[in-house]
Write a protein that holds these residues in place. Structure first.
Motif, short mmCIF file in Angstrom:
data_model
loop_
_atom_site.label_atom_id
_atom_site.label_comp_id
_atom_site.label_asym_id
_atom_site.label_seq_id
_atom_site.Cartn_x
_atom_site.Cartn_y
_atom_site.Cartn_z
N THR A 94 0.97 -1.31 0.31
CA THR A 94 0.27 0.07 0.02
C THR A 94 0.39 1.52 0.11
N GLN A 95 1.55 1.08 -0.12
CA GLN A 95 2.88 2.49 -0.20
C GLN A 95 4.18 1.65 -0.82
N LEU A 96 4.02 2.98 -1.30
CA LEU A 96 5.66 2.79 -2.64
C LEU A 96 6.42 3.22 -2.68
N TRP A 97 7.94 2.90 -2.03
CA TRP A 97 9.00 3.98 -2.46
C TRP A 97 10.31 3.77 -3.05
N MET A 98 11.09 4.32 -3.39
CA MET A 98 12.11 4.26 -4.85
C MET A 98 13.37 5.27 -4.40
N ALA A 105 15.01 9.79 -1.85
CA ALA A 105 14.12 8.70 -1.81
C ALA A 105 12.58 10.11 -2.11
N VAL A 106 12.15 8.62 -3.47
CA VAL A 106 10.90 9.37 -4.02
C VAL A 106 9.47 8.68 -3.56
N GLN A 107 8.30 9.06 -3.42
CA GLN A 107 7.75 8.28 -3.99
C GLN A 107 7.21 7.77 -4.80
N GLU A 108 7.05 7.20 -5.24
CA GLU A 108 6.43 6.57 -6.41
C GLU A 108 4.44 7.68 -7.25
N PRO A 109 4.83 8.25 -7.58
CA PRO A 109 3.37 8.36 -7.77
C PRO A 109 2.17 8.10 -8.13
N MET A 110 2.29 7.08 -9.32
CA MET A 110 1.06 6.73 -9.93
C MET A 110 0.59 5.76 -8.92
N TRP A 111 1.88 4.94 -8.14
CA TRP A 111 0.40 3.81 -7.61
C TRP A 111 0.14 4.80 -6.13
N GLN A 113 -1.46 7.79 -6.20
CA GLN A 113 -2.86 8.55 -6.70
C GLN A 113 -3.44 6.66 -6.61
N ARG A 114 -3.12 5.78 -7.47
CA ARG A 114 -3.72 4.82 -7.01
C ARG A 114 -4.01 3.93 -6.14
N MET A 115 -3.23 4.28 -4.62
CA MET A 115 -3.60 3.93 -3.10
C MET A 115 -4.68 5.09 -2.88
N THR A 116 -4.20 6.98 -2.71
CA THR A 116 -5.64 7.71 -2.68
C THR A 116 -7.15 7.54 -3.07
N GLU A 117 -6.80 6.54 -4.40
CA GLU A 117 -8.36 6.54 -4.75
C GLU A 117 -8.92 5.95 -4.50
N SER A 118 -8.95 4.83 -4.15
CA SER A 118 -9.24 3.19 -3.83
C SER A 118 -10.17 3.67 -3.14
N GLY A 119 -10.48 4.75 -1.91
CA GLY A 119 -11.70 4.67 -1.76
C GLY A 119 -11.14 4.06 -0.11
N ASP A 199 -2.84 -14.56 9.64
CA ASP A 199 -3.42 -12.90 8.98
C ASP A 199 -4.24 -12.18 8.22
N VAL A 200 -4.72 -11.50 9.13
CA VAL A 200 -6.22 -11.06 8.11
C VAL A 200 -5.74 -9.40 8.36
N ASP A 201 -6.02 -9.09 6.64
CA ASP A 201 -4.99 -7.44 6.68
C ASP A 201 -5.92 -6.97 5.52
N PHE A 202 -6.59 -6.11 5.65
CA PHE A 202 -7.48 -5.54 5.47
C PHE A 202 -6.74 -4.22 4.17
N THR A 203 -6.78 -4.13 2.95
CA THR A 203 -6.01 -2.86 2.24
C THR A 203 -6.75 -2.62 1.43
N PRO A 204 -6.49 -1.71 0.43
CA PRO A 204 -7.49 -1.07 -0.52
C PRO A 204 -7.27 -2.24 -1.59
#
Length: 291
Positions: A94-98, A105-111, A113-119, A199-204
Motif C-alpha cells: 500500500t506504500q511504494l517508495w523508490m 527517496a521518491v514516492q512512486e506517484p502513479m501507485w 494516486q491509485r491507493m489514494t483514489e481506492s476509497g 493474519d487477516v489484513d484489510f487493504t485497498p
C-alpha cells in the motif's frame, strides 16, 4: 508521507535501463529475526554484492513487505543495516517508495494516486469487523507496529476447518461489498506472531504483493522471464507465483517448501545471495538446492 529513511542508510545507484528485477520479502527473508539484533557477516556479503553487481547487471532489487515503511526503518536501525534497495513496497504494497544515490527517496506517484483514489477507510474496515463479530467470527487487532496508513491488521485464531472456511468466505463476501481487499495468510511464529492463527489484513482494492510486482514490471517494461523473488512464508505466495523464478530460504515455513519453488539451503540473506549469484551468473552456488 515524510522522508522514511533513517540516518546512515546508503542507496544503490540508479539503473537507467533495467533489464531484470528481483523482489524479496523483508521479515524472515532479508532480515532474520533475533532476540539480540545485530549485523551479521551474511548481511555484509549481501549488501556488498548488491552495491557491486546491480549496476553492471542492470538489476533492480527491492523489498515487498507487510511491514510499514516506518517499521522497516526502525528494524533497519536495530539490525544496523547500511543499505536500502531500489524500492520498498511497505504495508502489503500500500506504500511504494523508490531510492537511488542520484534521486534520493521518491514516492512512486502513479501507485500513490491509485491507493489514494481506492476509497479505503478505517470506517469501512470497522464496519466489516463489526459485521463479522455479529456472525460469531472474532478478529483480534494486531499491535500498532503491524498497522499501516492503508493497512488494518487482525489475527483470526483457528477453529474447526468448517468454521475457518466459513469465516474466510464471509470475510471475502464483506470486503467485496465494501470494495476492499483482504489478505489471509498463516502466521509466521518465527517473526513473532501467535501460534495457530491467520493474519487477516484489510487493504485497498488492487493492492498486495502480486499487484506491486505487476505494476513495477509495467512501469519499467521488464519482461516476466527476467524476474525472481525470495520469500519465507505463505504470505509471499502470490509474489513467488507471479515471477519466473521463485526461491524460498532455508528457514522458510515447511508449508511453502511443499510448493514448486526452488529451496535454498542457506537461511535469510545468505540464501538470497546464493540465489542472486545463480540468477546473475548462472553459476552453481554453494547452498542452492533444487525443489
Amino acid at each position: 508521507m515524510d522522508h522514511p529513511t533513517p540516518a546512515g542508510i546508503a542507496y544503490l545507484p540508479h539503473i537507467p535501463t533495467p533489464e531484470s528485477i528481483i523482489f524479496s520479502d523483508f521479515d524472515g527473508t532479508y532480515l532474520l529475526p533475533s532476540p539480540n539484533p545485530e549485523r551479521t557477516p551474511a548481511t555484509d556479503a549481501l549488501e556488498s554484492y548488491l552495491q557491486q553487481e546491480c549496476l553492471p547487471q542492470r538489476l533492480l532489487f527491492g523489498w515487498i513487505t507487510g511491514s510499514s515503511l516506518d517499521n522497516v526503518a526502525q528494524k533497519s536501525m536495530r539490525y544496523s543495516l547500511r543499505l536500502w534497495p531500489h524500492f520498498i513496497a511497505g504495508a502489503l504494497g500500500t506504500q511504494l517508495w523508490m531510492f537511488s544515490q542520484e534521486h534520493g527517496a521518491v514516492q512512486e506517484p502513479m501507485w500513490e494516486q491509485r491507493m489514494t483514489e481506492s476509497g479505503f477507510s478505517q470506517e469501512k474496515t470497522d464496519t466489516i469487523v463489526a459485521a463479522l463479530s455479529r456472525d460469531g467470527i472474532r478478529l483480534v487487532a494486531q499491535a500498532s507496529h503491524n498497522q499501516g496508513p492503508r493497512k488494518v491488521a487482525y489475527y483470526y485464531f483457528m477453529d474447526t476447518p468448517e468454521r475457518d472456511a466459513r469465516a474466510k468466505e464471509r470475510t471475502l463476501q464483506l470486503v467485496e461489498d465494501f470494495g476492499l481487499t483482504v489478505h489471509f495468510a498463516r502466521c509466521g511464529v518465527g517473526v513473532g506472531d501467535p501460534n495457530n492463527c491467520y493474519d487477516v489484513d484489510f487493504t485497498p482494492r488492487g493492492s498486495g504483493k502480486k499487484a506491486i510486482v505487476d505494476h513495477l514490471l509495467s512501469i519499467w517494461n521488464i519482461p516476466q522471464d527476467r524476474t525472481a523473488a525470495f520469500g519465507d512464508s505463505q504470505n509471499d505466495k502470490t509474489m513467488l507465483d507471479t515471477v519466473a523464478h521463485g526461491f524460498v530460504v532455508a528457514n522458510a515455513e515447511e508449508s511453502i517448501k511443499q510448493d514448486h519453488y526452488t529451496i535454498l539451503q542457506a537461511p535469510g540473506p545468505a540464501g538470497i545471495l546464493d540465489g542472486l549469484r545463480h540468477i546473475t551468473a548462472n553459476s552453481q552456488p554453494q547452498h542452492l538446492a533444487q525443489p
